[in-house]
Design a protein around this motif. Sequence first.
Motif, PDB file in Angstrom:
ATOM      1  N   VAL A 344       0.846  -1.194   0.000  1.00  0.00           N
ATOM      2  CA  VAL A 344       0.000   0.000   0.000  1.00  0.00           C
ATOM      3  C   VAL A 344       0.883   1.246   0.000  1.00  0.00           C
ATOM      4  N   GLY A 345       1.997   1.189   0.728  1.00  0.00           N
ATOM      5  CA  GLY A 345       2.930   2.312   0.736  1.00  0.00           C
ATOM      6  C   GLY A 345       3.513   2.581  -0.636  1.00  0.00           C
ATOM      7  N   ARG A 346       3.831   1.537  -1.373  1.00  0.00           N
ATOM      8  CA  ARG A 346       4.366   1.730  -2.722  1.00  0.00           C
ATOM      9  C   ARG A 346       3.307   2.323  -3.650  1.00  0.00           C
ATOM     10  N   ALA A 347       2.071   1.867  -3.506  1.00  0.00           N
ATOM     11  CA  ALA A 347       0.993   2.462  -4.301  1.00  0.00           C
ATOM     12  C   ALA A 347       0.805   3.926  -3.929  1.00  0.00           C
ATOM     13  N   LEU A 348       0.946   4.223  -2.647  1.00  0.00           N
ATOM     14  CA  LEU A 348       0.830   5.602  -2.186  1.00  0.00           C
ATOM     15  C   LEU A 348       1.939   6.469  -2.778  1.00  0.00           C
ATOM     16  N   ALA A 349       3.138   5.918  -2.889  1.00  0.00           N
ATOM     17  CA  ALA A 349       4.255   6.675  -3.475  1.00  0.00           C
ATOM     18  C   ALA A 349       3.949   7.068  -4.917  1.00  0.00           C
ATOM     19  N   ILE A 350       3.370   6.145  -5.676  1.00  0.00           N
ATOM     20  CA  ILE A 350       3.009   6.449  -7.065  1.00  0.00           C
ATOM     21  C   ILE A 350       1.912   7.517  -7.101  1.00  0.00           C
ATOM     22  N   ALA A 351       0.952   7.411  -6.176  1.00  0.00           N
ATOM     23  CA  ALA A 351      -0.122   8.398  -6.130  1.00  0.00           C
ATOM     24  C   ALA A 351       0.414   9.788  -5.803  1.00  0.00           C
ATOM     25  N   VAL A 352       1.384   9.866  -4.881  1.00  0.00           N
ATOM     26  CA  VAL A 352       1.985  11.158  -4.545  1.00  0.00           C
ATOM     27  C   VAL A 352       2.749  11.723  -5.731  1.00  0.00           C
ATOM     28  N   LEU A 353       3.475  10.873  -6.422  1.00  0.00           N
ATOM     29  CA  LEU A 353       4.274  11.315  -7.567  1.00  0.00           C
ATOM     30  C   LEU A 353       3.390  11.938  -8.653  1.00  0.00           C
ATOM     31  N   ILE A 354       2.224  11.354  -8.874  1.00  0.00           N
ATOM     32  CA  ILE A 354       1.345  11.843  -9.947  1.00  0.00           C
ATOM     33  C   ILE A 354       0.343  12.879  -9.433  1.00  0.00           C
ATOM     34  N   GLY A 355      -0.231  12.620  -8.262  1.00  0.00           N
ATOM     35  CA  GLY A 355      -1.339  13.440  -7.799  1.00  0.00           C
ATOM     36  C   GLY A 355      -0.948  14.757  -7.172  1.00  0.00           C
ATOM     37  N   LEU A 356       0.196  14.807  -6.460  1.00  0.00           N
ATOM     38  CA  LEU A 356       0.556  16.043  -5.770  1.00  0.00           C
ATOM     39  C   LEU A 356       0.763  17.215  -6.726  1.00  0.00           C
ATOM     40  N   PRO A 357       1.496  17.065  -7.840  1.00  0.00           N
ATOM     41  CA  PRO A 357       1.622  18.204  -8.765  1.00  0.00           C
ATOM     42  C   PRO A 357       0.280  18.639  -9.345  1.00  0.00           C
ATOM     43  N   LEU A 358      -0.594  17.661  -9.654  1.00  0.00           N
ATOM     44  CA  LEU A 358      -1.899  18.028 -10.203  1.00  0.00           C
ATOM     45  C   LEU A 358      -2.732  18.789  -9.178  1.00  0.00           C
ATOM     46  N   LEU A 359      -2.680  18.350  -7.918  1.00  0.00           N
ATOM     47  CA  LEU A 359      -3.450  19.011  -6.873  1.00  0.00           C
ATOM     48  C   LEU A 359      -2.964  20.428  -6.635  1.00  0.00           C
ATOM     49  N   THR A 360      -1.667  20.600  -6.484  1.00  0.00           N
ATOM     50  CA  THR A 360      -1.122  21.935  -6.217  1.00  0.00           C
ATOM     51  C   THR A 360      -1.320  22.863  -7.409  1.00  0.00           C
ATOM     52  N   GLN A 361      -1.275  22.323  -8.631  1.00  0.00           N
ATOM     53  CA  GLN A 361      -1.486  23.165  -9.804  1.00  0.00           C
ATOM     54  C   GLN A 361      -2.938  23.654  -9.871  1.00  0.00           C
ATOM     55  N   SER A 362      -3.862  22.779  -9.490  1.00  0.00           N
ATOM     56  CA  SER A 362      -5.271  23.181  -9.520  1.00  0.00           C
ATOM     57  C   SER A 362      -5.599  24.210  -8.446  1.00  0.00           C
ATOM     58  N   LEU A 363      -4.822  24.213  -7.343  1.00  0.00           N
ATOM     59  CA  LEU A 363      -5.069  25.160  -6.257  1.00  0.00           C
ATOM     60  C   LEU A 363      -4.124  26.348  -6.289  1.00  0.00           C
ATOM     61  N   GLY A 364      -3.187  26.349  -7.241  1.00  0.00           N
ATOM     62  CA  GLY A 364      -2.137  27.353  -7.244  1.00  0.00           C
ATOM     63  C   GLY A 364      -2.544  28.641  -7.907  1.00  0.00           C
ATOM     64  N   SER A 365      -1.494  29.455  -8.175  1.00  0.00           N
ATOM     65  CA  SER A 365      -1.702  30.783  -8.763  1.00  0.00           C
ATOM     66  C   SER A 365      -2.049  30.666 -10.239  1.00  0.00           C
ATOM     67  N   ASP A 366      -2.858  31.635 -10.710  1.00  0.00           N
ATOM     68  CA  ASP A 366      -3.220  31.670 -12.122  1.00  0.00           C
ATOM     69  C   ASP A 366      -2.281  32.546 -12.939  1.00  0.00           C
ATOM     70  N   ALA A 367      -1.327  33.203 -12.282  1.00  0.00           N
ATOM     71  CA  ALA A 367      -0.407  34.085 -12.996  1.00  0.00           C
ATOM     72  C   ALA A 367       0.499  33.269 -13.896  1.00  0.00           C
ATOM     73  N   ALA A 368       0.631  33.739 -15.149  1.00  0.00           N
ATOM     74  CA  ALA A 368       1.433  32.974 -16.114  1.00  0.00           C
ATOM     75  C   ALA A 368       2.879  32.887 -15.711  1.00  0.00           C
ATOM     76  N   ASP A 369       3.418  33.917 -15.029  1.00  0.00           N
ATOM     77  CA  ASP A 369       4.833  33.917 -14.659  1.00  0.00           C
ATOM     78  C   ASP A 369       5.132  32.891 -13.583  1.00  0.00           C
ATOM     79  N   ASP A 370       4.104  32.581 -12.780  1.00  0.00           N
ATOM     80  CA  ASP A 370       4.336  31.678 -11.659  1.00  0.00           C
ATOM     81  C   ASP A 370       4.105  30.214 -12.008  1.00  0.00           C
ATOM     82  N   VAL A 371       3.368  29.954 -13.099  1.00  0.00           N
ATOM     83  CA  VAL A 371       2.960  28.577 -13.384  1.00  0.00           C
ATOM     84  C   VAL A 371       4.151  27.680 -13.661  1.00  0.00           C
TER      85      VAL A 371
END
Length: 537
Positions: A344-371
């Motif tokens: 389960v920990g290994r599956a969690l590692a894959i989920a963090v690798l893929i999901g964390l950037p997507l989550l932070t990007q969806s909640l992040g800044s909309d400014a083009a310079d910061d993206v």
Amino acid sequence: MDVSGGSGQPRSGNDEPAEPRAHPTAPAADPTGPAERGPGETSGQPPATPDEPGRAAPTGKPDPDTDGESDTDARPKPPSDSRRAPDPSAPSDPSAPTEPSGTTEPSAPHGPAEPREPAAGPRHAAHHAGTDAPRHRTEAHTEGTGGPGRPPQRRPEPGGGLLMGRPFGVPVYVAPSWFLVAVLITWVFGGQLDRVLPELGAARYLVSLFFAIAFYASVLVHELAHTVAALRFKLPVRRIQLQFFGGVSEIEKEAETPGREFVLAFVGPLLSLVLSGVFYAALLPVEPDSVPGVLLAGLMVSNLIVAAFNLLPGLPLDGGRMLRAVVWKLTGKPMSGTIAAAWVGRALAIAVLIGLPLLTQSLGSDAADDVGMDTVMDALLAAILAAIIWTGAGNSLRMARLREHLPELRARALTRRAVPVQADTPLSEALRRANASGARALVVVDADGTPASLVREAAIVGVPEHRRPWVPVSTLAQDLTDGMRVSAELSGEELLDALRANPATEYLVVEETGEIYGVLSAADVERAFVKAMARPS
């Protein structure tokens, strides 16, 4: 997050007398460990040197089980330690008289004594002619765990950075990587303060540094919760270390029951949740747009994130240990719980690798310079977290397999047979007696039969054959300390704990009555440890 540890091979003897040999240098079979060889046999391997304290010195004829191998560290550990190459040396003559197999010690071997009268060897041989009958145990006795020599060595400090204190007697270290994360937190939080409290100016970085220190103080409280629970269950804690990605409590033994395992894992996230609630309560009467308000809000959110992250059900996180405890309770097998939580920990590692950037990007800044920069930083952070979780899950599997095989390591099964000799006994005569009794080690005793020292194999190998009749064994021996005496009844983790507490290359193994049982080589323990780990679970 807590890391539970647990932590290991030699002897060919058993309680049966040695079988008669057709030739004094013929090796005896060893069903439990490395092949038994007559003392003094040397192989084509280069002999161990004093610079390699844990390496078993090679013994004369090629051994199918050990030829070409070289053991390194004197203290038994999980098989992740570095290994060093043997020093080159010319092989000994296979026809030379045999000597006991053993290991070297850190200090340099004493040089051979100056020649004495040649008649010394034959005279001792005649006097001890009655000792030629094969025997498993020697008849010399020791006074319990006492004896001549230095007091036991203190266990060395674990180290790991800057020592900050010893709460509950457990050392707390700040790793060098913490200073890097402190700088990063100061920089990132300082940028956020500039938007919330622009009037602070440059002073915002002092406030940010205070936040970084307070946040890691909260992490320390989280780890102290694990430590107090472990000490309550009488589990030794090696140290607490604050690192780049949080903290680690190094618990040296596994909980005995799944219930204790669950409690041990849950108390950390529970304390983080409590701290988050405390900071929230303190925030209520404070102005939100003030420095105290921003600090309290940041500490409340950060502790909530720490608790939530550690409750994720995968090893090596606390939630993974809780899942392991549940599966252990349901199946009755701790190994099944470890396997489930690790995957389960290994599956969690894959989920963090893929999901964390997507989550932070969806909640992040909309400014083009910061993206662009934010996306790169988020992906890097996700990759590091995923690597830590994946590696920790794999390490948990290896440690579980280690504990499963630990009971196979028994001092009685790994100990080499030994013969007692007086300090002035010529080396050639001592080797003759060892060959006659099928022993592989020599113990120097005093006039009362009390063990005083162990003859080092590396020193024996360094003595030319033609000088052995004039070299007394005392010049080749290492003095015994109390820590170098271990009980023949020790096994598994208790055996490894005893060896780790008193690092040495060889140990005198004694019965409960104080009778000499034999000599235990740390290199043999390590070899048996590696073989046990190689077997499937």
